[in-house]
Design an enzyme around this catalytic site. Structure first.
Site, PDB file in Angstrom:
ATOM      1  N   TYR A  56       0.854  -1.188   0.000  1.00 20.85           N
ATOM      2  CA  TYR A  56       0.000   0.000   0.000  1.00 20.85           C
ATOM      3  C   TYR A  56       0.890   1.237   0.000  1.00 20.85           C
ATOM      4  O   TYR A  56       1.462   1.621   1.013  1.00 20.85           O
ATOM      5  CB  TYR A  56      -0.913   0.026   1.216  1.00 20.85           C
ATOM      6  CG  TYR A  56      -1.969  -1.062   1.264  1.00 20.85           C
ATOM      7  CD1 TYR A  56      -2.205  -1.898   0.178  1.00 20.85           C
ATOM      8  CD2 TYR A  56      -2.739  -1.251   2.406  1.00 20.85           C
ATOM      9  CE1 TYR A  56      -3.167  -2.890   0.225  1.00 20.85           C
ATOM     10  CE2 TYR A  56      -3.719  -2.240   2.456  1.00 20.85           C
ATOM     11  CZ  TYR A  56      -3.914  -3.057   1.366  1.00 20.85           C
ATOM     12  OH  TYR A  56      -4.880  -4.041   1.420  1.00 20.85           O
ATOM     13  N   PRO A 202     -16.074  -3.849   2.060  1.00 22.85           N
ATOM     14  CA  PRO A 202     -17.468  -4.026   2.483  1.00 22.85           C
ATOM     15  C   PRO A 202     -18.451  -3.156   1.714  1.00 22.85           C
ATOM     16  O   PRO A 202     -19.652  -3.427   1.726  1.00 22.85           O
ATOM     17  CB  PRO A 202     -17.433  -3.634   3.962  1.00 22.85           C
ATOM     18  CG  PRO A 202     -16.294  -2.666   4.064  1.00 22.85           C
ATOM     19  CD  PRO A 202     -15.261  -3.202   3.111  1.00 22.85           C
ATOM     20  N   THR A 209     -22.242   2.765  -1.358  1.00 22.12           N
ATOM     21  CA  THR A 209     -22.540   4.073  -0.761  1.00 22.12           C
ATOM     22  C   THR A 209     -23.714   4.723  -1.477  1.00 22.12           C
ATOM     23  O   THR A 209     -24.322   5.669  -0.962  1.00 22.12           O
ATOM     24  CB  THR A 209     -21.338   5.030  -0.852  1.00 22.12           C
ATOM     25  OG1 THR A 209     -21.091   5.343  -2.247  1.00 22.12           O
ATOM     26  CG2 THR A 209     -20.086   4.423  -0.235  1.00 22.12           C
TER      27      THR A 209
END
Length: 327
Positions: A56, A202, A209
């Site tokens: 990352y 998730p 959203t």
């Protein structure tokens, strides 16, 4: 904040925790000041678990976590991951020498003496089936460099393979309203064996959203731009394998889940946490607003049995056939 025990590790972690892929890179422009402020706020609210990886931002998210948790090393758990700096299918990428080097590098960036949870980062299925890497992790644990270990997997099959190894203490899986296959077998078997479940993506890369349209665009260095069709890594890691257009179409059919709940985001996270086998959700974030929004899940009402059944039928009848890749 509510806490759940991560398998047999003895670690009681916040049921809403956070992943740090987005603040490291591959989700568009990053801002370290905003990231650190967000981490500080999350910790103040009782979040005590963060997931990261050596890839990352080439280790940058690990460095940010080191800054944010300085002096709190005994209070805040950090899980990091390894193997994707090399060839994930090459057995030589999983020897003691190689894995120890990955571990030492993460320890240096995290500024810690031991890693709370060290996870294999979506390796090739055959690596898990062959199993030598678990002996390597056992050795690192015996040396005190890691406290616990688990596996981040791409598919249910891989998760079930990992459950055959008794020292695997956690699985990190893709699990959301669009990806319900783990309900068939994996979640129940992990729960029976006392293996913790961390649920990544998730919100299906933001689809859940409810904020995207088919015309939404993403920055060049955002995986939702460059990996929509699996060009760079597993297609399931982006938009749950559905693609933007189909994903938006399906998300629009789910707007009802926000009825009597703060938002679609909170509803989607609540649905995951309603499953007792799940230890924590680990949504990503890039700013304070997103952290605050995700934490509203703690005040979001659970789903009724009728709603569960409606979402199960929706997945089976409308979603499953459109998911691409092995999952």
């Amino acid at each position: 904040m509510q806490y759940r025990e991560l398998g047999k590790t003895g670690m009681k972690i916040s049921e809403v925790s956070f992943g740090t892929w987005a603040i490291g890179g591959a989700w568009g422009k990053t801002n370290d000041e905003a990231a650190l402020a967000s981490l500080e706020y999350a910790i103040e609210q009782g979040v005590n678990f963060f997931d990261t990886a050596d890839v990352y931002g080439d280790g940058h998210s690990e460095e940010l976590l080191a800054q944010a948790t300085k002096g709190k090393e005994d209070e805040i758990y950090i899980a990091t991951k390894f193997c994707r700096q090399g060839d994930i299918a090459d057995p030589n990428n999983y020897t003691y020498e190689t894995v120890n080097a990955y571990c030492e590098d993460s320890l240096r960036r995290l500024n810690r003496k031991s890693i709370d949870l060290f996870q294999i980062h979506c390796p090739a299925t055959e690596i898990l089936r062959e199993g030598s890497v678990f002996k390597v992790l056992d050795q690192l644990k015996a040396e005190g460099k890691i406290k616990h270990y688990g596996v981040s997997v791409e598919s249910v099959e891989e998760g079930l393979i990992c459950l055959q190894y008794p020292n695997v203490e956690s699985l990190q899986i893709i699990f959301n309203i669009f990806r319900q296959k783990p309900l068939e077998r994996l979640l129940s078997e992990a729960h029976q064996q006392g293996v913790g479940i961390l649920t990544r993506l998730p919100l299906a890369s933001g689809l859940l959203t409810g904020k995207f349209t088919v015309d939404s665009t993403f920055e060049a260095d955002d995986h939702r731009n460059f990996n929509e069709n699996g060009e760079s890594f597993n297609v399931g890691e982006t938009f749950a394998g559905l693609g933007l257009r189909k994903g938006v179409e399906l998300a629009d059919q789910l707007r009802w889940i926000a009825d009597d709940r703060p938002s679609m985001t909170n509803a989607a996270l609540r649905w995951i946490l309603d499953h007792e086998a799940v230890t924590a959700v680990i949504p990503g974030f890039k700013n304070l607003e997103q952290v605050k929004g995700n934490l509203e899940t703690l005040n979001t009402q659970s789903f009724s049995e009728a709603e569960y059944e409606q979402l199960r039928q929706f997945y089976q009848n409308e979603v499953a056939e459109h998911i691409r890749g092995v999952y």
